[in-house]
Design a protein around this motif. Structure first.
Motif, PDB file in Angstrom:
ATOM      1  N   ASP A  23       0.712  -1.595   0.102  1.00 54.13           N
ATOM      2  CA  ASP A  23       0.035  -0.332   0.328  1.00 54.13           C
ATOM      3  C   ASP A  23       1.290   1.135   0.187  1.00 54.13           C
ATOM      4  O   ASP A  23       2.540   0.976   0.637  1.00 54.13           O
ATOM      5  CB  ASP A  23      -1.281  -0.001   1.189  1.00 54.13           C
ATOM      6  N   PHE A  24       0.623   2.364  -0.212  1.00 51.74           N
ATOM      7  CA  PHE A  24       0.957   3.869  -1.482  1.00 51.74           C
ATOM      8  C   PHE A  24       0.573   4.492  -0.255  1.00 51.74           C
ATOM      9  O   PHE A  24      -0.581   5.207   0.274  1.00 51.74           O
ATOM     10  CB  PHE A  24       1.539   3.653  -2.384  1.00 51.74           C
ATOM     11  N   LYS A  25       1.554   5.703   0.157  1.00 41.96           N
ATOM     12  CA  LYS A  25       1.057   6.862   0.199  1.00 41.96           C
ATOM     13  C   LYS A  25       0.491   7.601  -0.191  1.00 41.96           C
ATOM     14  O   LYS A  25       0.527   6.955  -2.062  1.00 41.96           O
ATOM     15  CB  LYS A  25       1.977   7.839   1.493  1.00 41.96           C
ATOM     16  N   SER A  26      -0.259   8.814  -0.127  1.00 46.00           N
ATOM     17  CA  SER A  26      -0.668   9.485  -0.996  1.00 46.00           C
ATOM     18  C   SER A  26       0.153   9.581  -2.400  1.00 46.00           C
ATOM     19  O   SER A  26      -0.025   9.537  -3.592  1.00 46.00           O
ATOM     20  CB  SER A  26      -1.048  10.842  -0.548  1.00 46.00           C
ATOM     21  N   LYS A  27       1.271  10.467  -2.544  1.00 49.97           N
ATOM     22  CA  LYS A  27       2.352  10.628  -2.533  1.00 49.97           C
ATOM     23  C   LYS A  27       2.986   9.450  -3.947  1.00 49.97           C
ATOM     24  O   LYS A  27       2.666   9.529  -5.515  1.00 49.97           O
ATOM     25  CB  LYS A  27       3.675  11.370  -2.924  1.00 49.97           C
TER      26      LYS A  27
END
Length: 573
Positions: free
Chosen positions: A289-293
Motif C-alpha cells: 500500500d502506498f502513501k498519497s504521493k
C-alpha cells in the motif's frame, strides 16, 4: 486447541535463546571516509531490526547497541534467512525495465541443416553440452527452471521488439484490480517450429542487446550490461542504488540481468505491506500500500508503460539493487496499492513484507561476527524452573485440600485445567505465531499459579459467607456468591492484565517476556473460572455430599461456624 496441536504433531513448544541456543550477530556500520554514525541513525536501525526479528514481541529475539555496533541475538539454529533480514537495508525502488538478457553472455552458435524423417528438411541447430540454447529457442532459462515472476522478456526470443497479440497472450498474465502480476515468459510456438524446407537459421551474434531498443540508455551502462555476470554476483546485503540514475541490476535468483530506468516510486512512499495468498491461484503474494504521493507515482508509471513493447512494459521491483520481480504491466493500476507475485513461499513472502513494512535501515551494515550460542546452561535452568513450578503447584494443591477439604478438589481440578490450557496455548503460539519459551516466560507462568488460585479462593469464600448467614441452600449460595465474586475476580484480573500490558510495551527483552506470560495466564484464569470452575460448582452443589454438609466437604456446620447443625437449612431446594 488440543486438536490443533495433534494435527500439527507439535507437542513440544519451541524454546528461546537461553534454552535452545541460537546465534549472536554483531553488525558494524559501513561509513564513508571513516565517519562515525550518529546515535539517531543507530537508534532507528535498532528499532527497525527489532521490529523485523521480533515484530510480535514474543519470539525472544533481542537487539541492542554496543558502542557503534548492533548486537542481535536470534534463538534457534540455522536462521540464515533471519541473518539476511537483519542486515539488509531493504530500500525498495520501482523502476521501468529498459533491457533484459540472460545472466551471462552466450557463445555464438552456427546452426546446421539436418533432414527430417519425412524427407523435408528443417533447421536443426547444432549444440553441445554447456552451450547456449539453439536458435529459434529462448536464450532465457526455461520458465519452469526459474522462479515465476523473474523470467526473461520476449525480447530474448523474438528479434522484433514488438510482440504480437498472440505472443502477449501466451507470455503475460493480466495485471488488474490493483495487482502487478509476474511476467511468465514462454517460448513462442512459432519461434520454435521447424521450417518446412531446408534452411539455416541466422547466426547468433552473442550480443545480449541484439534486437533490443537501446535508445535513451546511458552508453556506459550498455558496456557494463554486456560485461556483467549475474551468476557470479555476490547477493549478500545488496547495495543502496541511486534512485536518480539508471542502473544495471541482476535478478535475485541469478537468472537474468537488467538495465533499469530511474526510480519511478521509492520505498519511502510505502505505507504498509503484508503477505497473503491469491484467492484465485493460491500462490503467495505481497500486498503493498502506498502513501498519497506514491499512489500517484505508481498510477502514472503503470499508465505510461502499459502500451510500450516488451521489455519496456515491465516494472521491476528492486530491493537493495537486486531485482526481486519484474512483472509486465498491461493496464494502469490506480488505487494506491499493488500486488507483488512470483515464486514466493510463505517464508519469503513474509520476509519481504516485513522488510517493506518496517522500513529501510538508515545505515549500511556488515556482519563483523556471527557466534553460535550454546544452550547447556539453559537446559539446567529449564529443569530447575520446571521443578520449581511443579513443587509450587503441589504445595498449592495440598493447601487447598487441608483448608477446603472436598471443596478443594474443585480448586485442584481447575488448576489442572488451567495448567493444560496454558501448555496448549504456549505450544500453539510457538508453532504458529513465532513464540519461543524462555526462562522469563517460565517464571511468569509459575508466578501465575498464585494468581489463578486467588480467583478460586475468592469464589469459595463468598460461597461460605452466604451459607454462614443460614438463610440459603448450597444451590442458591453458589449462584448468589458467583454474582458477587465475579466482579471481584474481574477487577483483580483487570488490574493484573493492565500491569502486564504496560510492562510489555515499555520494557524489552526478559522483562517483556515475563510480562507476556503474566498477561497470558491472566486471560486463561478468566476463561477457566467462567467456563469450568463456576459450571462445575453448580453441578457438585446437587450432590448430597456437599449439599448436606458432610464433614469432609468443607461446608460442614462446624467449619461454617454454626453452633447447631439442626438449626441450619443446608438442604436441597
Amino acid at each position: 486447541m488440543g486438536a490443533t496441536v495433534a494435527l500439527q504433531k507439535a507437542f513440544v513448544p519451541k524454546f528461546g535463546l537461553d534454552l535452545a541456543g541460537g546465534t549472536t550477530v554483531t553488525l558494524s556500520p559501513v561509513m564513508a571516509n571513516g565517519k562515525t554514525p550518529s546515535q539517531e541513525s543507530l537508534d532507528r536501525a535498532v528499532t527497525i531490526i527489532r521490529q523485523r526479528v521480533n515484530g510480535t514481541g514474543i519470539s525472544d529475539a533481542q537487539v541492542a547497541k554496543s558502542n557503534d555496533n548492533i548486537v542481535i541475538q536470534i534463538p534457534g539454529a540455522g536462521r540464515d534467512e533471519a541473518l539476511r533480514l537483519v542486515s539488509t537495508t531493504a530500500e525498495l525502488r520501482m523502476r521501468q525495465v529498459l533491457a533484459v538478457a540472460a545472466a551471462t553472455n552466450q557463445p555464438a552458435q552456427v546452426p546446421t541443416a539436418a533432414p527430417t524423417p519425412s524427407g523435408s528438411a528443417a533447421a536443426t541447430p547444432a549444440t553441445t553440452p554447456g552451450t547456449s540454447a539453439p536458435a529459434g529457442e529462448s536464450a532465457a532459462p526455461n520458465g519452469n527452471a526459474t522462479p515465476a515472476g523473474r523470467a526473461l522478456s520476449k525480447a530474448l526470443t523474438a528479434p522484433s521488439p514488438e510482440p504480437t497479440t498472440s505472443e502477449r497472450a501466451g507470455n503475460h498474465r493480466k495485471a488488474g484490480a490493483g495487482a502487478a502480476r509476474a511476467n511468465r515468459a514462454k517460448a513462442s510456438p512459432s519461434a520454435a517450429a521447424p521450417s518446412p524446407t531446408p534452411t539455416a537459421a541466422p547466426q547468433d551474434t552473442g550480443d545480449p542487446l541484439a534486437g533490443q531498443d537501446t535508445s535513451g540508455i546511458d552508453p556506459a551502462l550498455l558496456t557494463e550490461f554486456r560485461k556483467i555476470d549475474c551468476t557470479a554476483k555476490n547477493r549478500g546485503q545488496g547495495a543502496i542504488d541511486d534512485p536518480n540514475k539508471q542502473i544495471v541490476a541482476c535478478s535475485d535468483d541469478g537468472s537474468a540481468r537488467y538495465i533499469l530506468d530511474k526510480a519511478a516510486v521509492q520505498g519511502t512512499e510505502i505505507s504498509g505491506a503484508q503477505s497473503g495468498t491469491d484467492p484465485t491461484t493460491g500462490e503467495w503474494i505481497v500486498q503493498v500500500d502506498f502513501k498519497s504521493k506514491g499512489a500517484t507515482q505508481f498510477a502514472d508509471i503503470t499508465r505510461r508503460i502499459t502500451s510500450l513493447p516488451a521489455p519496456r512494459n515491465q516494472l521491476a521491483n528492486v530491493l537493495d539493487g537486486v531485482v526481486i520481480v519484474a512483472p509486465t504491466i498491461e493496464e494502469a493500476i490506480p488505487g494506491g496499492s499493488a500486488r507483488i507475485s512470483g515464486s514466493f513461499t510463505q517464508t519469503t513472502a513474509t520476509e519481504l513484507a516485513d522488510q517493506l513494512k518496517y522500513g529501510a535501515l538508515p545505515l549500511k551494515f556488515q556482519q563483523s561476527s556471527v557466534v553460535s550460542v550454546s544452550s547447556t546452561l539453559g537446559q539446567d535452568q529449564l529443569k530447575g524452573g520446571l521443578i520449581a513450578g511443579a513443587l509450587g503447584l503441589i504445595v498449592v494443591m495440598i493447601y487447598l485440600l487441608l483448608y477446603y477439604r472436598g471443596l478443594g478438589l474443585i480448586g485442584i481440578a481447575s488448576l489442572c485445567v488451567a495448567t493444560v490450557f496454558t501448555y496448549l496455548t504456549v505450544d500453539v503460539l510457538s508453532h504458529n505465531a513465532g513464540f519461543r519459551l524462555s526462562l522469563p516466560h517460565i517464571i511468569g507462568l509459575v508466578v501465575s499459579i498464585g494468581i489463578t488460585a486467588d480467583s478460586f479462593i475468592v469464589y469459595f469464600e463468598r460461597i461460605r459467607d452466604e451459607i454462614k448467614e443460614g438463610h440459603r441452600t448450597l444451590r442458591s449460595a453458589v449462584e448468589v456468591a458467583w454474582r458477587r465474586a465475579r466482579r471481584t475476580i474481574m477487577v483483580a484480573d483487570a488490574v493484573m492484565f493492565i500491569a502486564a500490558v504496560v510492562l510489555f510495551f515499555l520494557a524489552v527483552g526478559d522483562v517483556a517476556g515475563f510480562a507476556f506470560a503474566m498477561g497470558l495466564t491472566t486471560l486463561i484464569d478468566i476463561v477457566v473460572v467462567f467456563l469450568f470452575t463456576k459450571p462445575l460448582m453448580s453441578l457438585v452443589a446437587r450432590l448430597r455430599f456437599f449439599s448436606k454438609g458432610h464433614k469432609l466437604s468443607g461446608l460442614d456446620a462446624e467449619r461454617m461456624g454454626r453452633t447447631s447443625p439442626a438449626d441450619q437449612t443446608l438442604q436441597e431446594a
